[in-house]
Scaffold this motif. Structure first.
Motif, PDB file in Angstrom:
ATOM      1  N   VAL A 125       0.835  -1.203   0.000  1.00 44.47           N
ATOM      2  CA  VAL A 125       0.000   0.000   0.000  1.00 44.47           C
ATOM      3  C   VAL A 125       0.871   1.254   0.000  1.00 44.47           C
ATOM      4  CG1 VAL A 125      -1.722   1.304   1.301  1.00 44.47           C
ATOM      5  CG2 VAL A 125      -1.869  -1.196   1.192  1.00 44.47           C
ATOM      6  N   GLU A 126       0.487   2.210  -0.855  1.00 43.94           N
ATOM      7  CA  GLU A 126       1.165   3.500  -0.915  1.00 43.94           C
ATOM      8  C   GLU A 126       0.124   4.607  -0.747  1.00 43.94           C
ATOM      9  OE1 GLU A 126       3.108   3.481  -4.688  1.00 43.94           O
ATOM     10  OE2 GLU A 126       4.853   2.402  -3.938  1.00 43.94           O
ATOM     11  N   GLY A 127       0.346   5.523   0.178  1.00 45.18           N
ATOM     12  CA  GLY A 127      -0.593   6.623   0.374  1.00 45.18           C
ATOM     13  C   GLY A 127      -1.148   6.651   1.784  1.00 45.18           C
ATOM     14  N   ASP A 128      -1.907   7.720   2.090  1.00 43.22           N
ATOM     15  CA  ASP A 128      -2.342   7.944   3.473  1.00 43.22           C
ATOM     16  C   ASP A 128      -3.857   7.993   3.658  1.00 43.22           C
ATOM     17  OD1 ASP A 128      -2.983  10.348   2.269  1.00 43.22           O
ATOM     18  OD2 ASP A 128      -1.836  11.603   3.661  1.00 43.22           O
ATOM     19  N   SER A 129      -4.629   7.560   2.655  1.00 50.22           N
ATOM     20  CA  SER A 129      -6.081   7.732   2.787  1.00 50.22           C
ATOM     21  C   SER A 129      -6.732   6.746   3.744  1.00 50.22           C
ATOM     22  CB  SER A 129      -6.769   7.634   1.425  1.00 50.22           C
ATOM     23  OG  SER A 129      -6.899   6.291   1.010  1.00 50.22           O
TER      24      SER A 129
END
Length: 236
Positions: A125-129
């Motif tokens: 997983v990449e990102g902060d949502s």
């Protein structure tokens, strides 16, 4: 090398190119190229196609099972191998980044007792949502998923899923992780983040609606893990 058995099996099972593509998370053009020999599938694609078409990999290729398939790891003390197939965004959609190694990397997980026959896969997983989800899915985490269609589940409040969006006539695929909320006649795929710039994706709760031509739910998240950062040296 063309794969006539792939096309024959697909038609025998009355699967359209679109249906088979959705089952194995590929584009229709990729399936067509496999059938005509314009492109050769990776091992993970062959395994997924064989599962969807209810046959063996060697039935599709006309050969003995590839050596790399024979080297697929077996269980380890009750843990089963789950392939890491690529990266997914947790935020805005991003183009799918699949791992194309001949021998995919595996993680080892206990059998999924609720969905023991469903295909499993893992994504980085990449990102902060989803960093405020329960459980949290921060940037750098790994999720283990089961094929959503194979679970037989309807859309349900609180499910964390991987959704896929097709663009450019199916030639470009994008993935993202979201949590389901149900609102009257809509399904919302919502971020769960400390970053309030992320917004939900709202779709009519009707698979026949035009919005679903380019959007699908491909995975149900079943497990989240994150490596602990290496500790620095202790101060004297």
């Amino acid at each position: 090398m063309a794969m006539p058995e792939l096309k024959r099996r697909r038609k025998e099972l009355k699967l359209s190119l679109e249906k088979l593509a959705n089952l194995v998370e590929l584009s229709t053009s990729q399936i067509q190229r496999f059938e005509t020999g314009e492109r050769q599938p990776r091992l993970i694609d062959l395994q997924n196609l064989a599962r969807a078409l209810e046959c063996r990999v060697e039935d599709l290729t006309g050969d003995e099972a590839p050596a790399s398939e024979q080297r697929q790891p077996g269980p380890r003390r009750g843990l089963l191998p789950v392939p890491i197939i690529g990266r997914t965004a947790a935020g805005v959609f991003r183009e799918v980044v699949e791992f194309a190694d001949a021998e995919p990397e595996y993680v080892f997980e206990p059998e999924d007792e609720e969905f023991p026959k469903a295909r499993r896969f893992s994504l980085l997983v990449e990102g902060d949502s989803m960093n405020a989800a329960d459980p949290a899915i921060p940037d750098g985490a790994r999720v283990v998923c089961v094929d959503f269609e194979q679970t037989g589940l309807p859309f349900m409040e609180g499910l964390i899923v991987v959704i896929e969006r097709l663009r450019e006539g199916g030639h470009l695929r994008e993935w993202s992780v979201k949590e389901i909320e149900l609102h009257d006649d809509e399904v919302w795929f919502c971020p769960r983040s400390a970053n309030k710039t992320h917004k939900p994706i709202k779709v009519v709760n009707d698979p026949a609606a035009d919005q679903w031509n380019s959007l699908s739910v491909i995975g149900l998240v079943r497990d989240v893990s994150l490596k602990v950062r290496r500790l620095g040296k202790a101060k004297p």
